[in-house]
Design a protein around this motif. Sequence first.
Motif, PDB file in Angstrom:
ATOM      1  N   GLN A  92       0.832  -1.206   0.000  1.00 46.35           N
ATOM      2  CA  GLN A  92       0.000   0.000   0.000  1.00 46.35           C
ATOM      3  C   GLN A  92       0.873   1.264   0.000  1.00 46.35           C
ATOM      4  OE1 GLN A  92      -2.423   0.811   3.476  1.00 46.35           O
ATOM      5  NE2 GLN A  92      -4.175   1.277   2.154  1.00 46.35           N
ATOM      6  N   GLN A  95       2.267   1.741  -3.441  1.00 40.72           N
ATOM      7  CA  GLN A  95       1.240   2.222  -4.384  1.00 40.72           C
ATOM      8  C   GLN A  95       1.033   3.726  -4.210  1.00 40.72           C
ATOM      9  OE1 GLN A  95      -1.831  -0.537  -3.217  1.00 40.72           O
ATOM     10  NE2 GLN A  95      -1.691  -1.649  -5.162  1.00 40.72           N
ATOM     11  N   GLN A  99       1.706   6.603  -7.021  1.00 38.56           N
ATOM     12  CA  GLN A  99       0.658   7.542  -7.457  1.00 38.56           C
ATOM     13  C   GLN A  99       1.179   8.977  -7.388  1.00 38.56           C
ATOM     14  OE1 GLN A  99      -2.378   6.174  -4.787  1.00 38.56           O
ATOM     15  NE2 GLN A  99      -3.480   5.081  -6.401  1.00 38.56           N
ATOM     16  N   THR A 124       4.808   0.497 -11.881  1.00 36.69           N
ATOM     17  CA  THR A 124       3.400   0.903 -12.002  1.00 36.69           C
ATOM     18  C   THR A 124       2.553  -0.318 -12.347  1.00 36.69           C
ATOM     19  OG1 THR A 124       4.077   3.078 -12.729  1.00 36.69           O
ATOM     20  CG2 THR A 124       1.830   2.454 -13.251  1.00 36.69           C
ATOM     21  N   HIS A 127       2.540  -2.933  -9.378  1.00 37.89           N
ATOM     22  CA  HIS A 127       1.741  -2.515  -8.220  1.00 37.89           C
ATOM     23  C   HIS A 127       0.312  -2.153  -8.609  1.00 37.89           C
ATOM     24  CE1 HIS A 127       5.843  -2.261  -6.640  1.00 37.89           C
ATOM     25  NE2 HIS A 127       5.286  -2.540  -5.483  1.00 37.89           N
ATOM     26  N   ASN A 128      -0.030  -2.491  -9.855  1.00 37.79           N
ATOM     27  CA  ASN A 128      -1.425  -2.403 -10.292  1.00 37.79           C
ATOM     28  C   ASN A 128      -2.013  -1.000 -10.114  1.00 37.79           C
ATOM     29  OD1 ASN A 128      -3.698  -3.498 -11.401  1.00 37.79           O
ATOM     30  ND2 ASN A 128      -4.568  -4.155  -9.438  1.00 37.79           N
ATOM     31  N   ILE A 129      -1.252   0.014 -10.538  1.00 35.13           N
ATOM     32  CA  ILE A 129      -1.759   1.391 -10.420  1.00 35.13           C
ATOM     33  C   ILE A 129      -2.577   1.682 -11.676  1.00 35.13           C
ATOM     34  CG2 ILE A 129      -1.133   3.808 -10.015  1.00 35.13           C
ATOM     35  CD1 ILE A 129      -0.007   1.984  -7.890  1.00 35.13           C
ATOM     36  N   ASN A 132      -5.581   6.942 -10.552  1.00 30.93           N
ATOM     37  CA  ASN A 132      -4.825   7.830  -9.669  1.00 30.93           C
ATOM     38  C   ASN A 132      -5.758   8.905  -9.115  1.00 30.93           C
ATOM     39  OD1 ASN A 132      -2.916   9.239  -8.313  1.00 30.93           O
ATOM     40  ND2 ASN A 132      -1.479   9.415 -10.023  1.00 30.93           N
TER      41      ASN A 132
END
Length: 444
Positions: A92, A95, A99, A124, A127-129, A132
Motif C-alpha cells: 500500500q 502504491q 501515485q 506501475t 503494483h497495479n496502479i 490515480n
Amino acid sequence: MVTTARTEQKMVTGSINGAEITVPAGTFILEAARLNGIEIPNLCYQPLLRPWGSCRICTVQILGKRGGLIESCTTPLTEGMEVLTHSPEVIQARQYILQMYLIDHALDCPTCDKSGECYLQDNTYLHNINANPYRRPKLAQSYQHFSETIDYKWDRCIMCNRCTRVCDEMVGVIAIESANRGLEATITPAFGMDLSDTTCTNCGMCIAVCPVGALTDRHFGHHPWELDTTETICGHCDVGCTLNVETNRSLVRRVTHLWERGVNHGYTCEKGKWGWEQVQHPDRLLYPRVRDGNGVYETGWTEAIDQAAESLAHFQGGTFAALASPDTTNEEAYQLQLFTRAVMGSNNIDRLLTPAQRAVGAAVQASLGRDVANTNNLQELFTDVKAALIVGPDLGKTEPVASYWFYHSKIYRESKIIVISQDDYPLCHRGELWLKPNPGTTPT
Ligand code: SF4
Ligand code: SF4
Ligand code: SF4
Ligand code: FES
C-alpha cells in the motif's frame, strides 16, 4: 554481487520474509535481500553508488516493538531484525508513492525510448496502479538537447540523482548537477553550461543509470524488445569491459550495460558506449584488396588468401617477422603468434604499443628507472587497493573504467592516492598528492 555498504567482517543474522539470512554487518536490507534472491523494488538505488534514499519505493516493514516502514536501501540489516518485503502495508505504501510520482510524470510511454525497460513503468504495472486519485494538468516540457548524444526530458525525471551521482562518484567529473527544489527541481549541465563545454567525457553512464526515460541516447530510435543482444568484450583498451551489443536487421543499434557483470561491473566509458559506430562506418573495408603494379583493387577472399600465401612462401624462418596492432584482442594475438611460429617457422613477433601505453612506459621509466608491467587485475583494483601510485597520462582517457575504481576505492575504502602526471585531471585533485613533473628537469 558487491554491496555498497562498507562491510566489516562481523556477521549479523536477521530474517527476511521468514527466511534466516546472515550477512556482513553493515549490509543494507535491500542488498541482503538481493544476495538471497529476493528482489525489492527500487528506483534511486544503483549498485556501487552511495545509497541515496530518495524514492522510497524500496520501503519494507520491520516487525517488532520499534518496527514500522523504512527504506531498505539505506537501513542495514541488524542482529535479530525481522523484515517483510511484500506485506499488505508495504504494498500500500509503494502504491501511494507511485501515485505521487505519476501526478506530474509525462506518461508518454508510446514515444519514450525507455518503454519496455523502464523501472517506473514496471513498478506501475507490478503494483497495479490503474487509477490515480491525485490528478492535475501535466507540466509537460519538450526535450532539452544536453549534447550531441544526450537528451533530457524534465517531465520524465524522478529526481533520483543516479545520473549526478555516477558522474561524480564513478566518472569523477561532476559534469551534471541537480538544481532548484520542489516542482522546479531539474537536472542540468554543471553551472547551466552546454554539456559539451563542461568536463563531460561523453561516457553515457548517466543515460545508462537513469531508471526512466529522462536521459536518453539522442541517436537511438528503437524499441528495446526489437533488439537481439550479444554479450561481448570491448577491445578499445586493456581493461576489457563486458558490454551488451544490441542489434537488429544485422546492424548494431546501441551498446548497453550488464550490471554487476565482468571486470567493469556494467560501467563503461565513451569508447565502450559509442565506439561501435566504426563497425558499420561507411569507410570500413568489406572486401580484401590487392595491390599490384596497376594499383589497388578489390578481390575475393580465396584469391586474396592464395596470393598472400604465395608471397609469404618466400619468407620462411628468420626472414619473417610479425607486428601485432595495439588493437588486437588476446584471441587474435594468439592466432598471430601461432601462425608466426608454426606456419612461418619464426619467433620474430612483437606487439606495438598504443600511444598511451608508450607514454605510461616512458613515464614509469623516467620516474622509477625501470620497466613496469601491469600485474594487477581489475578485480584487485576494485576490492583490495588501499594505496595507489598512478603514473602517466590522464587515466580517465587511457583506461577510463580503471579510473572509476580508484574513485570508488577512495569513497569506500578511503584509499590513499598519489598521482604523477603532466595532465591535470580529476583524480589529481581527489588524491592525497599530485606531482606534476617539469619536463627537461631532474627531480632533486
Ligand atoms: S556522459 Fe558521463 S561525464 Fe557526461 S554527464 Fe553523463 S555521466 Fe557525466
Ligand atoms: S535524469 Fe534520470 S537518473 Fe537523473 S535524476 Fe532524473 S530520473 Fe534520475
Ligand atoms: S574502459 Fe572503456 S574502452 Fe576500455 S574496455 Fe572499458 S568500455 Fe572499453
Ligand atoms: S531505492 Fe531505496 S529510497 Fe530509492
